[in-house]
Design a protein around this motif. Structure first.
Motif, mmCIF file in Angstrom:
data_model
loop_
_atom_site.group_PDB
_atom_site.id
_atom_site.type_symbol
_atom_site.label_atom_id
_atom_site.label_comp_id
_atom_site.label_asym_id
_atom_site.label_seq_id
_atom_site.Cartn_x
_atom_site.Cartn_y
_atom_site.Cartn_z
ATOM 1 N N ALA A 1 -40.795 -13.771 3.770
ATOM 2 C CA ALA A 1 -40.101 -13.383 2.754
ATOM 3 C C ALA A 1 -40.500 -12.033 2.233
ATOM 4 O O ALA A 1 -41.696 -11.141 2.940
ATOM 5 N N ARG A 2 -40.734 -11.887 1.305
ATOM 6 C CA ARG A 2 -40.761 -10.172 0.863
ATOM 7 C C ARG A 2 -42.159 -9.602 0.464
ATOM 8 O O ARG A 2 -42.377 -9.205 0.864
ATOM 9 N N GLN A 3 -42.664 -10.832 -0.066
ATOM 10 C CA GLN A 3 -44.247 -11.110 -0.454
ATOM 11 C C GLN A 3 -44.711 -10.878 0.568
ATOM 12 O O GLN A 3 -45.968 -10.612 0.539
ATOM 13 N N HIS A 4 -44.340 -11.045 2.282
ATOM 14 C CA HIS A 4 -45.153 -11.011 3.061
ATOM 15 C C HIS A 4 -44.917 -9.918 3.822
ATOM 16 O O HIS A 4 -45.072 -9.735 5.072
ATOM 17 N N LEU A 5 -44.754 -8.974 3.246
ATOM 18 C CA LEU A 5 -44.074 -7.605 4.124
ATOM 19 C C LEU A 5 -45.431 -7.322 5.125
ATOM 20 O O LEU A 5 -45.304 -6.444 6.404
ATOM 21 N N ARG A 6 -46.362 -7.151 4.169
ATOM 22 C CA ARG A 6 -47.603 -6.577 5.462
ATOM 23 C C ARG A 6 -47.286 -6.553 6.351
ATOM 24 O O ARG A 6 -48.118 -6.592 7.687
ATOM 25 N N ARG B 1 -37.426 -18.372 -2.748
ATOM 26 C CA ARG B 1 -38.036 -17.890 -3.841
ATOM 27 C C ARG B 1 -38.592 -19.621 -3.689
ATOM 28 O O ARG B 1 -40.456 -19.441 -3.634
ATOM 29 N N ASP B 2 -38.369 -20.392 -2.662
ATOM 30 C CA ASP B 2 -39.527 -21.720 -2.888
ATOM 31 C C ASP B 2 -38.075 -21.604 -1.144
ATOM 32 O O ASP B 2 -37.637 -22.833 -0.585
ATOM 33 N N PRO B 3 -39.768 -21.463 0.117
ATOM 34 C CA PRO B 3 -39.132 -21.853 0.734
ATOM 35 C C PRO B 3 -39.200 -23.530 1.319
ATOM 36 O O PRO B 3 -39.031 -23.886 3.149
ATOM 37 N N TRP B 4 -39.912 -24.689 0.939
ATOM 38 C CA TRP B 4 -40.047 -25.918 0.580
ATOM 39 C C TRP B 4 -38.521 -26.083 0.835
ATOM 40 O O TRP B 4 -38.369 -28.072 0.223
ATOM 41 N N PHE C 1 -34.683 -27.195 0.761
ATOM 42 C CA PHE C 1 -33.722 -27.508 2.079
ATOM 43 C C PHE C 1 -32.318 -26.635 1.247
ATOM 44 O O PHE C 1 -31.362 -25.907 2.031
ATOM 45 N N GLY C 2 -31.876 -26.546 0.117
ATOM 46 C CA GLY C 2 -30.671 -25.964 -0.024
ATOM 47 C C GLY C 2 -30.624 -24.569 -0.363
ATOM 48 O O GLY C 2 -29.662 -23.779 0.704
ATOM 49 N N GLU C 3 -31.590 -23.814 -1.017
ATOM 50 C CA GLU C 3 -31.923 -22.509 -0.879
ATOM 51 C C GLU C 3 -31.765 -22.509 0.273
ATOM 52 O O GLU C 3 -31.613 -20.487 0.859
ATOM 53 N N VAL C 4 -33.126 -22.266 1.415
ATOM 54 C CA VAL C 4 -32.962 -21.945 2.818
ATOM 55 C C VAL C 4 -32.060 -22.134 3.605
ATOM 56 O O VAL C 4 -31.862 -20.948 3.782
ATOM 57 N N TYR C 5 -31.286 -23.122 3.188
ATOM 58 C CA TYR C 5 -30.197 -22.778 4.223
ATOM 59 C C TYR C 5 -29.061 -22.008 4.144
ATOM 60 O O TYR C 5 -28.617 -21.589 4.873
ATOM 61 N N GLY C 6 -28.494 -21.756 2.590
ATOM 62 C CA GLY C 6 -27.835 -20.914 1.860
ATOM 63 C C GLY C 6 -27.823 -19.640 2.364
ATOM 64 O O GLY C 6 -26.918 -18.956 2.815
ATOM 65 N N THR C 7 -29.642 -19.386 2.524
ATOM 66 C CA THR C 7 -30.082 -18.192 2.602
ATOM 67 C C THR C 7 -29.702 -17.606 4.105
ATOM 68 O O THR C 7 -28.429 -17.050 4.872
ATOM 69 N N LEU C 8 -29.316 -18.230 4.709
ATOM 70 C CA LEU C 8 -29.451 -18.978 6.721
ATOM 71 C C LEU C 8 -28.384 -18.770 6.727
ATOM 72 O O LEU C 8 -27.890 -17.423 7.938
ATOM 73 N N TYR C 9 -27.753 -19.452 6.285
ATOM 74 C CA TYR C 9 -25.779 -19.865 6.808
ATOM 75 C C TYR C 9 -25.016 -18.712 6.386
ATOM 76 O O TYR C 9 -24.668 -17.273 7.207
ATOM 77 N N THR D 1 -42.381 -21.649 13.670
ATOM 78 C CA THR D 1 -42.809 -21.226 12.846
ATOM 79 C C THR D 1 -42.806 -21.191 11.491
ATOM 80 O O THR D 1 -40.892 -21.261 11.765
ATOM 81 N N GLY D 2 -42.915 -21.144 10.286
ATOM 82 C CA GLY D 2 -41.938 -20.938 9.075
ATOM 83 C C GLY D 2 -42.225 -22.443 8.408
ATOM 84 O O GLY D 2 -42.190 -23.143 9.659
ATOM 85 N N THR D 3 -41.587 -22.644 7.537
ATOM 86 C CA THR D 3 -42.149 -23.749 7.455
ATOM 87 C C THR D 3 -40.660 -24.974 7.837
ATOM 88 O O THR D 3 -40.500 -24.540 9.050
ATOM 89 N N HIS D 4 -41.520 -26.628 7.726
ATOM 90 C CA HIS D 4 -40.456 -27.321 8.277
ATOM 91 C C HIS D 4 -39.242 -27.452 8.378
ATOM 92 O O HIS D 4 -37.943 -27.289 9.287
ATOM 93 N N VAL D 5 -39.015 -26.902 6.943
ATOM 94 C CA VAL D 5 -37.756 -26.954 6.531
ATOM 95 C C VAL D 5 -36.713 -26.309 7.190
ATOM 96 O O VAL D 5 -35.637 -25.666 7.545
ATOM 97 N N ALA D 6 -37.504 -24.677 7.296
ATOM 98 C CA ALA D 6 -37.327 -23.091 7.659
ATOM 99 C C ALA D 6 -36.682 -23.427 9.437
ATOM 100 O O ALA D 6 -35.127 -23.300 9.281
ATOM 101 N N GLN D 7 -37.385 -24.867 10.091
ATOM 102 C CA GLN D 7 -37.326 -25.557 11.405
ATOM 103 C C GLN D 7 -35.932 -26.027 11.437
ATOM 104 O O GLN D 7 -35.045 -25.375 12.531
#
Length: 543
Positions: free
Chosen positions: A50-55, A81-84, A86-94, A115-121
């Motif tokens: 996520a952009r906020q974790h760039l450092r 915006r919300d790593p939990w 599912f629709g947002e994470v899957y759509g972005t990765l797709y 690594t990552g949230t369970h949703v991301a995995q």
């Protein structure tokens, strides 16, 4: 020997990969551990964050550079915006995987799911299972006994798709997208054709077995074969080329050379070696249109090549290999050719595992309108000019195009040519009734030798109806001229149609749109029943 580079794709672990001071090297950090295995070389790491974790991502990149300078780390910021969710994470990765330049021939891909949230995995798992990410899963674990700098363990998981049938339900949208892709985005309405494409989509992405496409000239066999190849390519299931050849153009001694290649000096004029079309299609798709035109020798050689993936080029004493998928097309009835001895029975059995008949345009008149719209859109893309029918002209053109008078002997080639002429002649981008009337005249002239329309009851491509064949003398004598001509026309349409429903749709093409309950087959059945007739008697087919 494996020469491909290893590419790992994974999320930054905001907790497990964290730490700022020197003490971070005392901890097991999953992403850093990937490059600490002596026997494993990670050539590139796609680090999603996520952009906020760039450092933190930059710190992990620097630590990896210190431990493994040969590893290239690419930071991939994602707008999640919300790593939990599912629709947002899957759509972005797709979307990311769809645009990523995967190159399976030169690189192997591991999706890191530690690594990552369970949703991301879960999302990474699903993308690998669907082959949108053409790789395997990578699971890492800390060492059983914590030791300074110990990389821990890692496991590769190659998904066996046959064990995950339940997950297929999660990809209904992807399947719908694939079906629309095969139909070029055309919203076809013919139920039988839509069911046909649904099955072809499943076969195209699940099987490498030969596929046979039959149907009249111009029904779209070549176009569908190309779309099937493109669909497989989008799923990273083929890496080779799409090779198309019309077997009717392969005649004489050059046929075998064109298909299977030849050695230098194999025959007079063979000054150099030739690879041949089968080898050109290695790891791709070979489309043999009009396969029924192949000679007996070429059929025998093709059978060996399909079954064994090996064959002898002309003049060679050593076999060569080619791993291709065969799609064959023909307008002929190969069953009849087998009986007549014109086509090898064993080759027909081999290519007939998946056989699909593509109906001609007259068999699916309800699809003419969406295809007209599609062709106008293509014309706009090619010329940059938007062309439309006015309301009256559109109704007149469609009424003719969907009527029994329209032969469409060239099927979609005829329709494409017709729309191209109308679009080219349209002043100001508007197709009026005068243009439509002129075009209908051209089409009637074009089809004059395909039966024409000489009188009521004469249907293009169908012999004139003799009611004496269907009715007894007493019934026939009791019909006035109006009834006789009407019944002749109805029977002619029945003989031209494949099913009772198809005939009903053609006959009631206007009135059916004004009914709340549509049952064309029942209306036609009742009409025929007035004269003691049924579908089997007038058409020679069963319902």
């Amino acid at each position: 020997m494996e020469h491909r580079q290893t590419v790992v794709i994974g999320f930054l672990g905001t907790q497990l990969d964290g730490g700022q001071g020197a003490g971070r090297w005392e901890r097991w950090r999953p992403t850093v551990s990937l490059v600490q295995h002596e026997e494993l070389v990670v050539n590139r790491l796609e680090l999603l964050h996520a952009r906020q974790h760039l450092r933190l991502a930059e710190l992990v990149k620097a630590d990896i550079a210190a431990v493994s300078p040969e590893t290239t780390v690419r930071l991939v910021p994602l707008d999640i915006r919300d790593p939990w969710d599912f629709g947002e994470v899957y759509g972005t990765l797709y979307d990311w995987t769809r645009d990523y330049p995967f190159d399976p021939e030169r690189e192997r891909y591991w999706a890191h799911i530690t690594t990552g949230t369970h949703v991301a995995q879960i999302c990474l798992f699903l993308l690998v299972e669907a082959r949108f990410l053409p790789g395997v899963l990578l699971q890492t674990a800390p060492p059983k006994r914590q030791r300074h700098g110990a990389p821990g363990d890692y496991t590769l998981i190659d998904l066996d798709l046959s064990r995950y049938d339940v997950l297929a339900q999660r990809f209904s949208q992807a399947q719908d997208d694939a079906v629309r892709f095969l139909k070029s985005g055309i919203a076809t309405r013919n139920t039988r054709f839509n069911a046909l494409i649904d099955e072809i989509e499943r076969v195209a992405v699940r099987s490498k077995a030969p596929i046979l496409l039959t149907g009249p000239t111009g029904a779209g066999k070549s176009h569908l074969a190309r779309r099937m190849y493109a669909l497989k390519q989008s799923r990273h299931q083929v890496s080779g080329a799409f090779v198309e050849v019309n077997c009717a153009t392969l005649q004489g001694d050059g046929a075998a050379s064109a298909l299977f290649g030849h050695q230098r000096g194999a025959f007079t004029g063979a000054a150099t070696a030739r690879a041949g079309l089968l080898r050109t299609a290695h790891e791709g798709v070979l489309f043999l249109d009009e396969i029924g035109e192949l000679g007996a020798d070429e059929q025998a050689m093709l059978l060996k090549a399909v079954e064994e993936k090996r064959f002898y080029p002309v003049g060679a004493d050593r076999e060569v290999g080619s791993d291709f998928q065969l799609i064959a097309g023909t307008h002929r009835d190969l069953r009849a050719d087998v009986v007549a001895g014109r086509f090898r029975e064993d080759l027909f059995a081999r290519i007939n595992l998946w056989s699909y008949h593509l109906p001609g345009l007259t068999e699916r008149p309800e699809d003419i309108e969406p295809n007209v719209d599609h062709l106008l859109q293509l014309n706009t893309g090619e010329t940059g000019q938007v062309v439309r029918f006015n309301v009256e002209a559109r109704a007149r053109y469609l009424q003719f195009a969907q009527s029994p008078e329209a032969v469409w002997s060239g099927n979609f080639r005829d329709l494409s040519g017709s729309i191209t002429r109308l679009a080219t002649l349209a002043d100001g981008g508007r197709i009026g009734t005068a243009l439509v009337d002129a075009e209908i005249g051209r089409l009637r002239w074009l089809w004059a030798h395909h039966g024409g329309v000489g009188r009521v009851g004469a249907v293009p491509g169908v012999s004139p109806v003799d009611l004496a064949e269907c009715l007894d003398a007493a019934t026939l004598a009791g019909l006035d001229l109006f009834e006789r001509l009407q019944l002749e026309a109805v029977i002619a349409v029945c003989r031209k149609s494949r099913t009772l429903s198809d005939a009903g749709r053609a006959l009631f093409d206007v009135s059916r749109t004004q009914r709340s309950v549509v049952n064309d087959a029942d209306r036609l059945r009742k009409y025929l029943g007035r004269y003691g007739l049924d579908w089997a008697r007038v058409s020679g087919r069963r319902e």
